[in-house]
Design a protein around this motif. Structure first.
Motif, PDB file in Angstrom:
ATOM      1  N   UNK A   1      10.658  -1.428   8.912  1.00 41.63           N
ATOM      2  CA  UNK A   1       9.428  -1.632   8.496  1.00 41.63           C
ATOM      3  C   UNK A   1       8.701  -0.131   7.766  1.00 41.63           C
ATOM      4  N   UNK A   2       9.172   0.839   8.396  1.00 40.23           N
ATOM      5  CA  UNK A   2       8.662   2.134   7.855  1.00 40.23           C
ATOM      6  C   UNK A   2       9.052   2.483   6.257  1.00 40.23           C
ATOM      7  N   UNK A   3      10.515   2.216   6.212  1.00 43.54           N
ATOM      8  CA  UNK A   3      11.010   2.027   4.700  1.00 43.54           C
ATOM      9  C   UNK A   3      10.452   1.272   3.705  1.00 43.54           C
ATOM     10  N   UNK A   4      10.261  -0.173   4.221  1.00 44.15           N
ATOM     11  CA  UNK A   4       9.582  -0.959   3.503  1.00 44.15           C
ATOM     12  C   UNK A   4       8.078  -0.530   3.222  1.00 44.15           C
ATOM     13  N   UNK A   5       7.378  -0.118   3.847  1.00 49.29           N
ATOM     14  CA  UNK A   5       6.002   0.591   3.723  1.00 49.29           C
ATOM     15  C   UNK A   5       6.060   1.505   2.703  1.00 49.29           C
ATOM     16  N   UNK A   6       6.866   2.564   2.903  1.00 53.91           N
ATOM     17  CA  UNK A   6       7.094   3.643   2.070  1.00 53.91           C
ATOM     18  C   UNK A   6       7.478   3.308   0.702  1.00 53.91           C
ATOM     19  N   UNK A   7       8.456   2.383   0.555  1.00 48.83           N
ATOM     20  CA  UNK A   7       8.728   1.739  -0.708  1.00 48.83           C
ATOM     21  C   UNK A   7       7.770   0.912  -1.499  1.00 48.83           C
ATOM     22  N   UNK A   8       7.191   0.305  -0.628  1.00 46.08           N
ATOM     23  CA  UNK A   8       5.972  -0.291  -1.229  1.00 46.08           C
ATOM     24  C   UNK A   8       4.707   0.460  -1.943  1.00 46.08           C
ATOM     25  N   UNK A   9       4.527   1.665  -1.025  1.00 49.15           N
ATOM     26  CA  UNK A   9       3.551   2.731  -1.533  1.00 49.15           C
ATOM     27  C   UNK A   9       4.096   3.483  -2.736  1.00 49.15           C
ATOM     28  N   UNK A  10       5.419   3.710  -2.771  1.00 50.70           N
ATOM     29  CA  UNK A  10       6.016   4.129  -4.034  1.00 50.70           C
ATOM     30  C   UNK A  10       5.871   3.377  -5.308  1.00 50.70           C
ATOM     31  N   UNK A  11       6.118   2.249  -5.126  1.00 51.24           N
ATOM     32  CA  UNK A  11       5.885   1.242  -6.344  1.00 51.24           C
ATOM     33  C   UNK A  11       4.781   0.980  -6.714  1.00 51.24           C
ATOM     34  N   UNK A  12       3.741   1.011  -5.676  1.00 48.64           N
ATOM     35  CA  UNK A  12       2.234   0.966  -6.093  1.00 48.64           C
ATOM     36  C   UNK A  12       1.923   2.216  -6.723  1.00 48.64           C
ATOM     37  N   UNK A  13       2.118   3.125  -6.470  1.00 52.69           N
ATOM     38  CA  UNK A  13       1.799   4.658  -7.146  1.00 52.69           C
ATOM     39  C   UNK A  13       2.614   4.565  -8.510  1.00 52.69           C
ATOM     40  N   UNK A  14       3.509   3.997  -8.660  1.00 58.87           N
ATOM     41  CA  UNK A  14       4.249   4.038 -10.016  1.00 58.87           C
ATOM     42  C   UNK A  14       3.296   2.856 -10.909  1.00 58.87           C
ATOM     43  N   UNK A  15       2.548   2.187 -10.669  1.00 51.05           N
ATOM     44  CA  UNK A  15       1.906   1.285 -11.257  1.00 51.05           C
ATOM     45  C   UNK A  15       2.664   0.426 -12.177  1.00 51.05           C
TER      46      UNK A  15
END
Length: 96
Positions: free
Chosen positions: A31-45
């Motif tokens: 769950x933590x890894x998924x959350x971080x990956x989602x945050x990174x992808x969102x920051x990359x727009x």
């Protein structure tokens, strides 16, 4: 008949608890890894696949409409040239 020693029961219980703890930790880490990956992808727009497909479909339709419009314009220009030739012939027709 002798009962199993309590040591083996305790050992089996400990192993079961350890397995549960490891499984819980694995799920939490996932769950933590998924959350971080989602945050990174969102920051990359980045664009999501469904949005990309929708825009691609719009572009395809726009291109088809443009091609149809260009063909129609060519036909209209051809007809206009024919009308202009007729008008020129009528003006410059046989004069006496």
């Amino acid at each position: 008949m002798a009962d199993r020693p309590r040591f083996f029961d305790d050992l089996a219980g400990l192993a079961g608890n350890a397995f549960s703890a490891v499984t819980g930790a694995r799920e939490e880490l996932h769950a933590i890894v998924r959350t971080r990956v989602d945050e990174i992808l969102n920051s990359l727009d980045l664009v999501r696949r469904d949005e990309f497909d929708a825009v691609q479909e719009m572009a395809t339709r726009a291109r088809m409409a443009q091609d149809a419009t260009e063909q129609r314009l060519a036909e209209i220009e051809s007809r206009l040239s024919a009308v202009e030739e007729l008008a020129t012939e009528e003006k410059g027709g046989p004069q006496g």
